[in-house]
Motif scaffolding. Sequence first.
Motif, PDB file in Angstrom:
ATOM      1  N   SER A 105       0.850  -1.192   0.000  1.00 43.22           N
ATOM      2  CA  SER A 105       0.000   0.000   0.000  1.00 43.22           C
ATOM      3  C   SER A 105       0.886   1.242   0.000  1.00 43.22           C
ATOM      4  N   SER A 106       0.635   2.165  -0.933  1.00 45.86           N
ATOM      5  CA  SER A 106       1.468   3.356  -1.072  1.00 45.86           C
ATOM      6  C   SER A 106       0.590   4.588  -1.223  1.00 45.86           C
ATOM      7  N   TRP A 107       1.133   5.710  -0.747  1.00 46.84           N
ATOM      8  CA  TRP A 107       0.491   7.007  -0.948  1.00 46.84           C
ATOM      9  C   TRP A 107       1.081   7.619  -2.214  1.00 46.84           C
ATOM     10  N   LEU A 108       0.259   7.801  -3.243  1.00 47.44           N
ATOM     11  CA  LEU A 108       0.713   8.289  -4.537  1.00 47.44           C
ATOM     12  C   LEU A 108       0.512   9.792  -4.638  1.00 47.44           C
ATOM     13  N   VAL A 109       1.521  10.461  -5.162  1.00 51.12           N
ATOM     14  CA  VAL A 109       1.429  11.889  -5.456  1.00 51.12           C
ATOM     15  C   VAL A 109       1.714  12.066  -6.935  1.00 51.12           C
ATOM     16  N   LEU A 110       0.697  12.464  -7.691  1.00 57.36           N
ATOM     17  CA  LEU A 110       0.813  12.642  -9.139  1.00 57.36           C
ATOM     18  C   LEU A 110       1.029  14.112  -9.448  1.00 57.36           C
ATOM     19  N   THR A 111       2.155  14.410 -10.094  1.00 53.97           N
ATOM     20  CA  THR A 111       2.414  15.755 -10.598  1.00 53.97           C
ATOM     21  C   THR A 111       2.341  15.720 -12.116  1.00 53.97           C
ATOM     22  N   GLY A 112       2.697  16.842 -12.719  1.00 58.81           N
ATOM     23  CA  GLY A 112       2.576  16.908 -14.165  1.00 58.81           C
ATOM     24  C   GLY A 112       3.534  16.020 -14.909  1.00 58.81           C
ATOM     25  N   ARG A 113       4.626  15.568 -14.252  1.00 63.37           N
ATOM     26  CA  ARG A 113       5.651  14.818 -14.975  1.00 63.37           C
ATOM     27  C   ARG A 113       5.964  13.456 -14.360  1.00 63.37           C
ATOM     28  N   LYS A 114       5.584  13.218 -13.119  1.00 65.35           N
ATOM     29  CA  LYS A 114       5.970  11.959 -12.474  1.00 65.35           C
ATOM     30  C   LYS A 114       4.974  11.588 -11.388  1.00 65.35           C
ATOM     31  N   ILE A 115       5.118  10.324 -10.904  1.00 61.80           N
ATOM     32  CA  ILE A 115       4.351   9.828  -9.764  1.00 61.80           C
ATOM     33  C   ILE A 115       5.349   9.463  -8.677  1.00 61.80           C
ATOM     34  N   GLU A 116       5.128   9.976  -7.477  1.00 67.63           N
ATOM     35  CA  GLU A 116       5.981   9.642  -6.339  1.00 67.63           C
ATOM     36  C   GLU A 116       5.212   8.720  -5.397  1.00 67.63           C
ATOM     37  N   PHE A 117       5.920   7.777  -4.770  1.00 68.01           N
ATOM     38  CA  PHE A 117       5.319   6.784  -3.893  1.00 68.01           C
ATOM     39  C   PHE A 117       5.857   6.971  -2.461  1.00 68.01           C
ATOM     40  N   TYR A 118       4.944   7.130  -1.499  1.00 66.97           N
ATOM     41  CA  TYR A 118       5.304   7.305  -0.103  1.00 66.97           C
ATOM     42  C   TYR A 118       4.587   6.259   0.746  1.00 66.97           C
ATOM     43  N   LYS A 119       5.113   6.057   1.942  1.00 66.72           N
ATOM     44  CA  LYS A 119       4.494   5.104   2.857  1.00 66.72           C
ATOM     45  C   LYS A 119       3.327   5.727   3.607  1.00 66.72           C
ATOM     46  N   GLU A 120       3.393   7.056   3.837  1.00 67.99           N
ATOM     47  CA  GLU A 120       2.360   7.725   4.602  1.00 67.99           C
ATOM     48  C   GLU A 120       1.824   8.907   3.819  1.00 67.99           C
ATOM     49  N   SER A 121       0.681   9.425   4.285  1.00 70.66           N
ATOM     50  CA  SER A 121       0.031  10.526   3.577  1.00 70.66           C
ATOM     51  C   SER A 121       0.235  11.880   4.242  1.00 70.66           C
ATOM     52  N   LYS A 122       0.976  11.941   5.372  1.00 69.93           N
ATOM     53  CA  LYS A 122       1.123  13.205   6.097  1.00 69.93           C
ATOM     54  C   LYS A 122       2.229  14.058   5.493  1.00 69.93           C
ATOM     55  N   GLN A 123       1.838  14.989   4.627  1.00 62.35           N
ATOM     56  CA  GLN A 123       2.780  15.907   3.978  1.00 62.35           C
ATOM     57  C   GLN A 123       4.031  15.177   3.508  1.00 62.35           C
ATOM     58  N   PRO A 124       3.890  14.238   2.587  1.00 58.59           N
ATOM     59  CA  PRO A 124       5.036  13.422   2.203  1.00 58.59           C
ATOM     60  C   PRO A 124       6.173  14.213   1.595  1.00 58.59           C
ATOM     61  N   ALA A 125       5.853  15.210   0.795  1.00 52.22           N
ATOM     62  CA  ALA A 125       6.904  15.928   0.088  1.00 52.22           C
ATOM     63  C   ALA A 125       7.792  16.706   1.059  1.00 52.22           C
ATOM     64  N   VAL A 126       7.172  17.324   2.081  1.00 48.86           N
ATOM     65  CA  VAL A 126       7.931  18.157   3.008  1.00 48.86           C
ATOM     66  C   VAL A 126       8.606  17.308   4.073  1.00 48.86           C
ATOM     67  N   ALA A 127       7.828  16.422   4.704  1.00 52.62           N
ATOM     68  CA  ALA A 127       8.355  15.641   5.830  1.00 52.62           C
ATOM     69  C   ALA A 127       9.503  14.752   5.414  1.00 52.62           C
ATOM     70  N   ASN A 128       9.388  14.103   4.278  1.00 53.88           N
ATOM     71  CA  ASN A 128      10.418  13.165   3.860  1.00 53.88           C
ATOM     72  C   ASN A 128      11.670  13.872   3.346  1.00 53.88           C
TER      73      ASN A 128
END
Length: 475
Positions: A105-128
């Motif tokens: 199970s992954s938290w997906l973040v879709l942007t205009g050019r790529k998909i990023e996969f995180y383990k959690e949904s709490k502000q993945p881009a900033v926290a990680n």
Amino acid sequence: MHQLASSDISAEKLHPSHESTGAIQMRLKSANSPHDRHSQTKSMILSDNLKVTEPISRHRRNHSQHNLTLPEFISPLEQTVIKEGYLLKARIADGGKKLRKNWTSSWLVLTGRKIEFYKESKQPAVANLKAGYKPEWVDLSGAHIECTKEKSSKKNVFQITTVSGNEVLLQSDIDFIIMGWFHAIKNAIDRLPKEKSNMSRKNEVKITRSSSSELLSSFDADSKELKPENRRSLIFRLNYSISDTTDRNRVKSRLKKFITRRPSLKTLQEKGIIKDQVFGSHLHRVCERDGSTVPQFVKICIKTIEKRGLDVDGIYRVSGNLATIQKLRFVVNQEEKLNLDDSQWEDIHVVTGALKMFFRELPEPLFPYCFFEQFVEAIKIQDENDRVKSVKGLVQKLPRPNYDTMKILFEHLKKIAAKENVNLMTPQSLGIVFGPTLLRSEKEMRSMAVDMLYQNQLVELMLSEYTKIFNFEKD
């Protein structure tokens, strides 16, 4: 001043070449000495949407020399979050190398050019990023997306294939969620520039050298259905589908040879390698296997039920645990030694359920199909004595395994009905339970409600008139 002016002129002369090659050249002041200049050259590749359209003034150029950073050149399309949420993810290929499928199970973040996969949904881009964590990601530039049923037994699965040889499966059991993700990713891919990357060029050259004829023939076959935006991903898919096709053909060839050389089922049965199973086999075959006119399994079940089940409330009406019944079925079919006194079979409803399942799974019921209409006509007779005589005559015409098994079964059910004041199982209740199991029509088009009425009445009659029906003396 003369030196400064010459440097400005040389910098402005570099500008035309910048437009043609996509590179920026600039000079930076040394932090140690304001009077000395050290020549440094930095090159950055610009995308097509960031072309310089007019000359930069001297003041603007000097200002940019102190504030030029990499994020200024990242496209806003790449930074914008289009969609995010949880999905099941499985990476099945990395750079063309097949990987073992592992769903997570992954938290997906879709942007205009790529998909990023995180383990959690709490502000993945900033926290990680603060923790120095670099998430998995998939580049959508030139990627191909398609629904697939062959790669997984799960429903609602689609696959993303990138130009670098990565393959990712995404899945959700909820239909509208997976459809929303599919369309969002497809739209993101369609909006990206359609230029070929270096990797796709390498793959194209590699395929052309190794098997150009296969490439052309495959391209001609798919050209009618291929969309222009997916032509670049076709190069990669062909590169890896060639080896896959060869492997499949090799496996098919081996399977074909194995099947043609394999002995028939009849031959294996004659040699005793494969024996008929107890459940799902014809009654006469089970009796031949046991060397008796009554299946051994039926005898064991009846003996156990009469030993500890005659007084049980709702015997035969109450259902046992289906998983345990299936386990008992497996033990019997595998010819393992059956001991119904074992603690795992202590629930008597499991034994009664297995016995009912045995009769229900007979390919032809205990009352054979060819006798169905005759028994129905016999039960319709209004006079009771004539009705009993007619049923008795039909019962005595049955094949020996059917007659003997029927006699033992109804003798057992008669003992159940004799204790109806304790177990609450009257002849009518037993007729409802066993009627459709023991007597059924081969034709499915008949009225089930009418048939059920006659099925129940026949079982009730045979229980109430057991002595008369199974007595061989002529009336």
